[in-house]
Design an enzyme around this catalytic site. Sequence first.
Site, PDB file in Angstrom:
ATOM      1  N   HIS A 146      -1.628  -4.377   1.133  1.00  0.00           N
ATOM      2  CA  HIS A 146      -2.024  -3.688  -0.102  1.00  0.00           C
ATOM      3  C   HIS A 146      -1.736  -4.617  -1.271  1.00  0.00           C
ATOM      4  CE1 HIS A 146      -2.335  -0.998  -3.431  1.00  0.00           C
ATOM      5  NE2 HIS A 146      -1.037  -0.989  -3.667  1.00  0.00           N
ATOM      6  N   GLU A 154       5.291   2.486  -1.385  1.00  0.00           N
ATOM      7  CA  GLU A 154       3.906   2.715  -0.968  1.00  0.00           C
ATOM      8  C   GLU A 154       3.771   2.702   0.556  1.00  0.00           C
ATOM      9  OE1 GLU A 154       2.169  -0.359  -3.567  1.00  0.00           O
ATOM     10  OE2 GLU A 154       1.307   1.264  -4.745  1.00  0.00           O
ATOM     11  N   HIS A 204      -6.430   1.243  -8.981  1.00  0.00           N
ATOM     12  CA  HIS A 204      -5.148   0.816  -8.416  1.00  0.00           C
ATOM     13  C   HIS A 204      -5.299  -0.489  -7.635  1.00  0.00           C
ATOM     14  CE1 HIS A 204      -1.340   2.239  -5.993  1.00  0.00           C
ATOM     15  NE2 HIS A 204      -1.395   0.925  -6.119  1.00  0.00           N
ATOM     16  N   TYR A 241     -19.435 -13.186   5.533  1.00  0.00           N
ATOM     17  CA  TYR A 241     -18.013 -13.060   5.878  1.00  0.00           C
ATOM     18  C   TYR A 241     -17.401 -11.769   5.336  1.00  0.00           C
ATOM     19  CZ  TYR A 241     -18.237 -17.412   8.195  1.00  0.00           C
ATOM     20  OH  TYR A 241     -18.579 -18.380   9.101  1.00  0.00           O
ATOM     21  N   HIS A 261      -2.707  -5.543  -5.674  1.00  0.00           N
ATOM     22  CA  HIS A 261      -3.308  -5.148  -6.943  1.00  0.00           C
ATOM     23  C   HIS A 261      -4.153  -6.330  -7.435  1.00  0.00           C
ATOM     24  CE1 HIS A 261       0.423  -2.335  -7.673  1.00  0.00           C
ATOM     25  NE2 HIS A 261      -0.335  -1.935  -6.670  1.00  0.00           N
TER      26      HIS A 261
HETATM   27 ZN   LIG Z   1      -0.031  -0.363  -5.375  1.00  0.00          ZN
END
Ligand SMILES: [Zn+2]
Length: 211
Positions: free
Chosen positions: A93, A74, A161, A120, A95
């Site tokens: 990144h 990724e 995703h 925040y 999940h």
């Molecule tokens: Zn991912």
Amino acid sequence: MKDETALREAVCTLAASLFARGFSVGSAGNISVRLEDGVLITPTNSCLGRLDPARLSRLDAAWRHIGGDAPSKEVFMHRAFYQARAEAQAVVHLHSTWATAVACLEEVDARAPIPPLTPYFVMRIGETLPVVRYFRPGDPAMEPAIAAAARTARAVLLANHGPVVSGASLTDAVYAAEELEEAAKLFMLLRGERVRRLTSAQVADLGRRFG
Ligand SMILES: [Zn+2]
């Protein structure tokens, strides 16, 4: 001059902390940080809970792999952010469950799927959190779509995703990813309830003071 050794240690420490708290499971999630002459990124199929500082993938300024294990598949999500946002120094990144839950909702505002409930969230993520349409993992068409969205936002949600979050430093990006996850959790917990959102004047005030 950035201390690469210290950054390698920091990536592994922060990644282990995210993993320990369930923000990432298995080999999901990846973290990158900008160096003077390239990027460090977590390796493909690595677990954020058990990273080795010496084996992080080292890429040169042209995104060629020059050291450590092979980079995350990724990696292009990270490149999209660095190319779109000059101030971005790190990208996270995940999940993570709640942000990904929001990324699966059918009817949300595609520019701001999570309303301004807490200051925040507004301070760390901003007013815009674009939802980037679903792409098959590894689809190269995802990169320009993320880059286009990142030009107007510090973070995006990849539909079905998960989140991609940038920051002006490594800790800034990690804290923003954590704040996004907590804001998504609050939003999902409060769905169906009558909630008091921050007003546009309150949001604008935060932008002026903490922009
Ligand atoms: Zn991912």
